[in-house]
Scaffold this motif. Sequence first.
Motif, mmCIF file in Angstrom:
data_model
loop_
_atom_site.group_PDB
_atom_site.id
_atom_site.type_symbol
_atom_site.label_atom_id
_atom_site.label_comp_id
_atom_site.label_asym_id
_atom_site.label_seq_id
_atom_site.Cartn_x
_atom_site.Cartn_y
_atom_site.Cartn_z
ATOM 1 N N PRO A 285 -79.602 6.087 37.456
ATOM 2 C CA PRO A 285 -81.359 5.831 37.568
ATOM 3 C C PRO A 285 -81.560 6.527 39.045
ATOM 4 C CG PRO A 285 -79.711 3.616 37.774
ATOM 5 C CD PRO A 285 -79.026 5.175 37.388
ATOM 6 N N ILE A 286 -82.396 6.655 39.159
ATOM 7 C CA ILE A 286 -83.210 7.545 40.866
ATOM 8 C C ILE A 286 -83.569 6.306 41.666
ATOM 9 C CG2 ILE A 286 -84.296 9.136 41.852
ATOM 10 C CD1 ILE A 286 -81.630 10.117 40.236
ATOM 11 N N VAL A 287 -83.097 5.958 42.887
ATOM 12 C CA VAL A 287 -84.171 4.787 43.593
ATOM 13 C C VAL A 287 -84.451 5.845 44.742
ATOM 14 C CG1 VAL A 287 -83.973 2.706 45.175
ATOM 15 C CG2 VAL A 287 -82.519 3.392 42.619
ATOM 16 N N GLY A 288 -85.486 5.737 44.803
ATOM 17 C CA GLY A 288 -86.330 6.695 45.492
ATOM 18 C C GLY A 288 -86.636 6.112 47.027
ATOM 19 N N GLN A 289 -86.870 4.813 46.769
ATOM 20 C CA GLN A 289 -87.406 4.655 48.379
ATOM 21 C C GLN A 289 -87.047 2.738 48.196
ATOM 22 O OE1 GLN A 289 -89.223 6.541 46.302
ATOM 23 N NE2 GLN A 289 -89.415 5.647 44.773
ATOM 24 N N THR A 290 -87.103 2.156 48.473
ATOM 25 C CA THR A 290 -86.703 0.518 48.692
ATOM 26 C C THR A 290 -87.727 0.291 50.283
ATOM 27 O OG1 THR A 290 -84.519 0.756 50.106
ATOM 28 C CG2 THR A 290 -84.521 0.644 48.332
ATOM 29 N N TYR A 291 -88.135 -0.874 50.098
ATOM 30 C CA TYR A 291 -88.725 -1.665 50.689
ATOM 31 C C TYR A 291 -88.745 -3.522 50.911
ATOM 32 C CZ TYR A 291 -92.028 2.189 50.365
ATOM 33 O OH TYR A 291 -93.172 3.330 50.177
ATOM 34 N N PRO A 292 -88.831 -4.089 52.064
ATOM 35 C CA PRO A 292 -88.338 -5.350 52.946
ATOM 36 C C PRO A 292 -89.690 -5.839 51.734
ATOM 37 C CG PRO A 292 -89.503 -4.491 54.003
ATOM 38 C CD PRO A 292 -88.776 -2.680 53.651
ATOM 39 N N LEU A 293 -89.520 -7.236 51.486
ATOM 40 C CA LEU A 293 -90.075 -7.683 50.650
ATOM 41 C C LEU A 293 -91.228 -7.702 51.312
ATOM 42 C CD1 LEU A 293 -90.490 -10.060 48.419
ATOM 43 C CD2 LEU A 293 -90.160 -11.566 50.309
ATOM 44 N N ALA A 294 -91.706 -7.910 52.615
ATOM 45 C CA ALA A 294 -92.829 -7.476 53.648
ATOM 46 C C ALA A 294 -93.577 -6.456 53.878
ATOM 47 C CB ALA A 294 -92.373 -8.199 55.324
ATOM 48 N N GLU A 295 -93.288 -5.747 52.883
ATOM 49 C CA GLU A 295 -93.858 -4.312 52.775
ATOM 50 C C GLU A 295 -94.256 -3.800 51.071
ATOM 51 O OE1 GLU A 295 -91.964 -1.257 55.094
ATOM 52 O OE2 GLU A 295 -91.722 -2.567 56.356
ATOM 53 N N ALA A 296 -94.771 -5.300 50.865
ATOM 54 C CA ALA A 296 -95.108 -4.936 49.151
ATOM 55 C C ALA A 296 -95.897 -3.958 49.215
ATOM 56 C CB ALA A 296 -95.038 -6.472 48.424
ATOM 57 N N ALA A 297 -96.798 -4.482 50.310
ATOM 58 C CA ALA A 297 -98.320 -3.737 49.676
ATOM 59 C C ALA A 297 -97.884 -2.442 50.262
ATOM 60 C CB ALA A 297 -99.113 -4.503 51.142
ATOM 61 N N GLU A 298 -97.306 -1.423 50.929
ATOM 62 C CA GLU A 298 -97.280 -0.602 51.501
ATOM 63 C C GLU A 298 -96.459 0.088 49.781
ATOM 64 O OE1 GLU A 298 -97.924 1.310 53.965
ATOM 65 O OE2 GLU A 298 -98.994 -0.569 54.402
ATOM 66 N N ALA A 299 -95.443 -0.164 49.943
ATOM 67 C CA ALA A 299 -94.753 0.192 48.356
ATOM 68 C C ALA A 299 -95.989 0.098 47.039
ATOM 69 C CB ALA A 299 -93.663 -1.221 47.473
#
Length: 316
Positions: A285-299
Amino acid sequence: MRAVVMDRFGGPEVLRVREVEDPVPGPGQVLVAVDYAGITYVETQVRAGRGPAARRRPALPRIPGNGVGGRVSAVGPGADAALVGQAVVTTTGGTGGYAELAVARVEDLVPVPAQVTLRDAVALLADGRTAVLLHRQAEVRPGEWVLVEAAAGGVGSLLVQLAAASGAKVVGAARGPGKEALVASLGALAYVDYSQPGWEREVAELSSGGVDLVFDGVGGVVGAQGMRAVRPGGRASLYGMASGTWTEPAAHVTVVPDGGAPTPAQTRALAEEALAHAAAGRLRPIVGQTYPLAEAAEAHRAIEARATIGKTLLIP
């Protein structure tokens, strides 16, 4: 616990982190301490209230998220206490995943093989089972030409690998020139940029008259162009509409039958198969990016802007 809550439908800004009460597992359920939560494109449509989601809006307020991975921290009545501490990935039934804790049914739990990281297992939960099912339904054969649209995305990147492992000659298509190296590393023989005019003609020329099969998860204009890259009598697997509209099947192409929605037991078996492929080194699997929970909107913004590659994960 901290969780992402939405009180209304709209743009990514409706996703806000709050302190909410810890969920309590009921009979036959467990509580999972979430290390990673998966995000799907469909979840962005549900949040916005558009696409198929607009016809069947879930009740509000709600915590989005349908797939998580972590360790079982507690069990409900009737559940085996031996599950506590086990590393699992699981569906949450459509809600509750964007949180530090999530409730899941025991029958939905998929143990994570020792050879697979929890991060990769979550990335494979939804996209892996989808790719395995689509590949099986399409009956990919050795030597045939296969076009995979959105080849740098979560499902597309897995379809490239599965088709190449079956002996097919894969053309990966995506938007922009920066994804060529990634798609080639997955086993594709060629890459085309479908933001460029005439890309479908390039595919037809590469495959000496047209591909035998196209995997179309984009729809819209790209899907229609992809249809023109298929030889007469070829096949099309139409599984998504990231553009907002489904591809209209072309008269010269046979649509791969989808066989209907899999049962929960079949869905779990497909996820287990995807994890087994990963454990054996056959699927990455290609995990291209991760975000902290607080940045769900940015994701969500990044996914909607087509600024992501592979899978996007939240880390509570």
